[in-house]
Design a protein around this motif. Structure first.
Motif, PDB file in Angstrom:
ATOM      1  N   MET B   1       0.837  -1.222   0.000  1.00 25.13           N
ATOM      2  CA  MET B   1       0.000   0.000   0.000  1.00 25.13           C
ATOM      3  C   MET B   1       0.863   1.260   0.000  1.00 25.13           C
ATOM      4  O   MET B   1       1.962   1.278   0.527  1.00 25.13           O
ATOM      5  N   LEU B   2       0.343   2.291  -0.564  1.00 21.66           N
ATOM      6  CA  LEU B   2       1.062   3.570  -0.581  1.00 21.66           C
ATOM      7  C   LEU B   2       1.030   4.242   0.782  1.00 21.66           C
ATOM      8  O   LEU B   2       0.201   3.926   1.633  1.00 21.66           O
ATOM      9  N   LYS B   3       1.853   5.180   0.981  1.00 20.84           N
ATOM     10  CA  LYS B   3       1.860   5.935   2.229  1.00 20.84           C
ATOM     11  C   LYS B   3       1.620   7.419   1.970  1.00 20.84           C
ATOM     12  O   LYS B   3       1.722   7.886   0.840  1.00 20.84           O
ATOM     13  N   LYS B   4       1.334   8.154   3.036  1.00 18.09           N
ATOM     14  CA  LYS B   4       1.193   9.610   2.939  1.00 18.09           C
ATOM     15  C   LYS B   4       0.171  10.027   1.870  1.00 18.09           C
ATOM     16  O   LYS B   4       0.519  10.153   0.698  1.00 18.09           O
ATOM     17  N   PHE B   5      -1.015  10.222   2.243  1.00 13.99           N
ATOM     18  CA  PHE B   5      -1.948  10.640   1.203  1.00 13.99           C
ATOM     19  C   PHE B   5      -2.010  12.156   1.054  1.00 13.99           C
ATOM     20  O   PHE B   5      -1.684  12.904   1.965  1.00 13.99           O
ATOM     21  N   SER B   6      -2.429  12.535  -0.124  1.00 16.68           N
ATOM     22  CA  SER B   6      -2.399  13.943  -0.526  1.00 16.68           C
ATOM     23  C   SER B   6      -3.536  14.726   0.119  1.00 16.68           C
ATOM     24  O   SER B   6      -4.470  14.157   0.667  1.00 16.68           O
ATOM     25  N   PRO B   7      -3.468  16.052   0.069  1.00 13.81           N
ATOM     26  CA  PRO B   7      -4.571  16.896   0.538  1.00 13.81           C
ATOM     27  C   PRO B   7      -5.865  16.593  -0.209  1.00 13.81           C
ATOM     28  O   PRO B   7      -6.950  16.712   0.360  1.00 13.81           O
TER      29      PRO B   7
END
Lengths: 214, 214
Positions: B1-7
């Motif tokens: 899974m990806l990390k740090k989602f965008s605004p």
DNA sequence: ACAATGTGTGAACGAATATTCACGAGATTG
DNA sequence: CAATCTCGTGAATATTCGTTCACACATTGT
């Protein structure tokens, strides 16, 4: 403890249910708190009603009965549209003062969604929509109202105003909103008078009837 | 899974929250279903918001921002009351079509009770109530409106009609009700036209006070 | 390259609550 | 008066749902 409660007790239970559903909504209200406040056990609720939703519908119909008989009574006194409106406004003011929780529960229902919402709308609004549309259409064809209007939509706007009036008398949010506009809760008589002026104007103004030279 | 989602992801989450709160209400909506539909885990909701109510308020304010900017835009174009009303009606129709869930959530809020309801009403209705009351009062003192009216109450009725219009476009119950009155969903342009006629009449009825008929 | 830090994950926990049901106190019957 | 029936009771159950937290992995700094 006594056994076998009276039909009046059943009415009490419904009335209590209306009060709590009105405050907390269908999801927020708990069967336990309803039973407690009505002074019965939870078991009895499930003896008389299949489940929470069934009980909710029973409360609704109990409430609708009183609203319908009110409308019926006002309707029976056939009158001109404006006099009729005055009677209606007064009746709604009085009903709102006596049974605020009924109006609040009714408002909760309008928050439902999906197919149930459609059914409820048809069930609840059927009577008044037919009545108002007929009244407005009569007024329009007899020349008492301006003719360039769509009777259905005018009846709709008319009912919108009456509906919001009831909410404004009974629901906390709308009460606060009305106070915001008026700087405090206005007298019933002032609201009656001003709403009638608003309606009177809307119903009877016709630009084409104003002579060009004044 | 990806990390740090965008605004933007955060915006997605709020938008999803609005949708679910709009349908189920504050009590009915579940944090798990919100998280799932937004494509995140429940944990992230509690990382950004203290609890469900805090998240709900965030959704509300997100929604209020868009409503306010709409009102601001229409307001910036100073105009006569009736032209202003036309702009407003069109703007609300367009907003209702684009963001129905915002209106639905707003309606859910009106069902709250107690002190929170009062606060919310002040927060949400403050801007428009001041604006409308000023517009109507201006119209009244300049002679464009009949003078025997209470500007506060007329502004209140005015807003009542606009509010119900939005609900009628977005909430299932009110949609069904409108169809009941009109025999189907009426065209936007017809509603605009008829509502303007209704308002025009209410605003300018007293012909002896109308400065010059056209 | 690797430690330190930040951040999303989702299983797990506990509180709340809709619903059930074995029980027993009165009512009913003979 | 005893046997039986009726019906309300409220503790128990199952489920739902808000909230927490130990963990895993990405990012950052050195």
């Amino acid at each position: 403890m006594l056994k076998k409660f009276s039909p009046e007790k059943l009415e009490d239970i419904l009335e209590t249910g209306i009060e709590i559903f009105a405050d907390k909504g269908l999801h927020g209200a708990g069967m336990a708190s309803i039973a407690q406040q009505a002074g019965v056990s939870v078991g009895v609720l499930y003896k008389y009603y299949a489940n929470k939703e069934d009980f909710f519908r029973a409360c609704l119909h109990h409430s609708l009965n009183s609203l319908e008989s009110l409308l019926q009574e006002v309707t029976s006194r056939e009158d001109k549209l404006l006099n009729y409106s005055r009677q209606l406004i007064r009746a709604l003011q009085s009903f709102s003062a006596r049974h605020p929780s009924h109006i609040r529960m009714y408002h909760q229902i309008t928050a439902s969604s999906g197919e149930p919402a459609r059914q409820l709308a048809a069930e609840i609004e059927g009577l008044s929509s037919r009545l108002y549309t007929r009244l407005i259409a009569d007024g329009s064809s007899s020349g008492a109202l301006r003719r360039d209007i769509d009777p259905a939509l005018f009846a709709f706007f008319f009912d919108n105003l009456l509906m919001m009036l009831q909410f404004s008398y009974c629901c906390d949010y709308y009460k606060a909103r009305m106070e915001l506009y008026c700087g405090g809760m206005p007298e019933d008589s002032l609201v009656e008078e001003q709403l009638l002026r608003f309606l009177e104007s809307a119903f009877t103004f016709d630009r084409s009837l104003v002579p060009h030279g004044d």
